[in-house]
Motif scaffolding. Structure first.
Motif, PDB file in Angstrom:
ATOM      1  N   THR A 178       0.795  -1.241   0.000  1.00 53.29           N
ATOM      2  CA  THR A 178       0.000   0.000   0.000  1.00 53.29           C
ATOM      3  C   THR A 178       0.824   1.286   0.000  1.00 53.29           C
ATOM      4  O   THR A 178       0.440   2.247  -0.683  1.00 53.29           O
TER       5      THR A 178
ATOM      6  N   LEU B  85       1.939   2.089  -3.569  1.00 55.04           N
ATOM      7  CA  LEU B  85       0.844   2.487  -4.455  1.00 55.04           C
ATOM      8  C   LEU B  85       0.203   3.804  -4.045  1.00 55.04           C
ATOM      9  O   LEU B  85      -0.566   4.379  -4.824  1.00 55.04           O
TER      10      LEU B  85
ATOM     11  N   TYR C 256      -1.938   4.022  -1.613  1.00 55.72           N
ATOM     12  CA  TYR C 256      -3.318   3.644  -1.278  1.00 55.72           C
ATOM     13  C   TYR C 256      -3.760   4.348  -0.002  1.00 55.72           C
ATOM     14  O   TYR C 256      -3.065   4.352   1.010  1.00 55.72           O
TER      15      TYR C 256
ATOM     16  N   GLN D 111     -10.430   0.649  -4.427  1.00 58.79           N
ATOM     17  CA  GLN D 111      -9.803   1.482  -5.445  1.00 58.79           C
ATOM     18  C   GLN D 111      -9.121   0.640  -6.503  1.00 58.79           C
ATOM     19  O   GLN D 111      -8.579  -0.435  -6.204  1.00 58.79           O
TER      20      GLN D 111
ATOM     21  N   LEU E  95      -6.056   1.409  -8.860  1.00 60.79           N
ATOM     22  CA  LEU E  95      -5.001   2.402  -8.985  1.00 60.79           C
ATOM     23  C   LEU E  95      -4.103   2.082 -10.176  1.00 60.79           C
ATOM     24  O   LEU E  95      -3.596   0.964 -10.292  1.00 60.79           O
TER      25      LEU E  95
ATOM     26  N   THR F 160      -5.704  -3.364  -8.060  1.00 60.29           N
ATOM     27  CA  THR F 160      -7.065  -3.218  -7.558  1.00 60.29           C
ATOM     28  C   THR F 160      -7.120  -3.736  -6.128  1.00 60.29           C
ATOM     29  O   THR F 160      -6.756  -4.883  -5.863  1.00 60.29           O
TER      30      THR F 160
END
Length: 344
Positions: free
Chosen positions: A42, A45, A47, A52, A54, A92
């Motif tokens: 995470t 990314l 996040y 989400q 991404l 995803t």
């Protein structure tokens, strides 16, 4: 505090010229990934929470691969390959199994079904149809319908042929995943999102829709529609139609128990218990009037077929003289009557 996710997958897909997703391929989707894996992924990314999809750069893919090397070597190897991609990448992340919000989310849940990580109707697929674009499925992959004429012309000018195998929202499953231990005579008749259990054989006229499937082993020679899940050892005869029902308030699953036989050109609109038989040519809806017969073939009672839903060891047939739909059971009629009264 560790982040927990319902599902996580890294994919490569196709976008149209406006950057809208047409489809996504997830080679190794994860259901309920470990907190250690999620915590490693995470931050790279960016996040921030929620469900989400991404966009992921090749550099991010390489960084995630390095971060996962000692946590999940399989996912790390996948990310190494994705870092070499010439197509757009996506990560995803689903924190929960709520309604869908994007095309990559829709494709992830379809992959979870076909990878046998979730069974039909175990996932929330609300809103899936508007999120799946209707595209041309070609020998060169997914093509936006608005861009298809130009792509066809470009192919011809190069002496090539752009072959369009279908125009649909759903691709065929085998272009994304081939489950182990199955035989499929015509792969075009199995949609992505179908659950095809170990030991299932799908003959040439067999069809399995998304969010439907078979526990396996079994033989599919007819149609398994959305909302239908066929138990082990069942045989759906050629041309049969086992129709699930989709209603506005949610999905209703039509389950077919183990060891059932649904004859050619037959079908059911009710769940069947184990070892049920429906004779060829007979279609049973929930409201069909059924004559219950005892072991001496004497009429005991007339009920609606929905009252027999889920009962084991039933034989449904049509009387050749009167046309009445009849049901016999290996159990005594009195026992069946008692069960029906208890149910009501």
């Amino acid at each position: 505090m560790s982040t927990t996710l319902f599902s996580l997958a890294f994919g490569v897909g196709t976008q149209n010229r406006q950057g809208a997703w047409l489809e996504v391929f997830y080679a190794q989707p994860l259901l309920k990934p470990s907190a250690e894996l999620v915590d490693a992924v995470t931050p790279i990314l960016g996040y921030t929470g929620g469900n989400q999809a991404l966009a992921m750069t090749k550099l991010q893919a390489a960084d995630i691969s390095s971060a996962l090397k000692n946590i999940d070597p399989v996912q790390a190897a996948l990310l190494t390959r994705l870092a070499e991609s010439q197509k757009p990448l996506v990560a995803t992340l689903l924190v929960d199994d709520s309604a869908l919000n994007s095309t990559p989310e829709a494709y992830l849940k379809l992959h979870l079904l076909s990878h046998r990580l979730a069974k039909p109707h175990a996932l929330n697929l609300s809103g899936i149809f508007p999120l799946l674009p209707n595209v041309a499925w070609t020998n060169k992959g997914a093509v936006d319908l608005a861009e298809l004429p130009e792509c066809q012309l470009e192919a011809r000018l190069k002496g090539d042929l752009l072959e369009v195998s279908s125009v649909d929202k759903f691709p065929k499953m085998t272009d994304y995943v081939v489950p182990s231990g199955v035989r499929i005579a015509d792969s075009a008749r199995i949609r992505l999102g179908a659950y095809v259990g170990e030991g299932t054989t799908v003959m040439h006229e067999g069809f399995i829709n998304f969010n439907a499937g078979t526990e396996g082993p079994g033989m599919i020679e007819g149609r398994v529609s959305a909302g239908v899940f066929v138990g082990k050892g069942s045989d759906l005869g050629g041309g049969c139609s086992t129709m699930g029902t989709l209603s506005g308030g949610g999905n209703i699953i039509i389950s077919i128990g183990e060891g059932c036989l649904i004859g050619a050109n037959a079908g059911v609109g009710i769940p069947l218990g184990d070892r049920n038989t429906v004779e060829s040519g007979l279609y049973i809806t929930a409201g069909t009037k059924v004559s219950l017969l005892d072991e001496q073939n004497e009429l005991v009672r007339v009920v609606k077929a929905r009252d027999l839903a889920g009962q084991p060891d039933l034989l449904f047939r049509r009387n050749s003289q009167t046309g009445a739909v009849e049901c016999k059971t290996n159990k005594t009629a009195i026992e069946l009557n008692a069960a029906l009264h208890a149910h009501n």
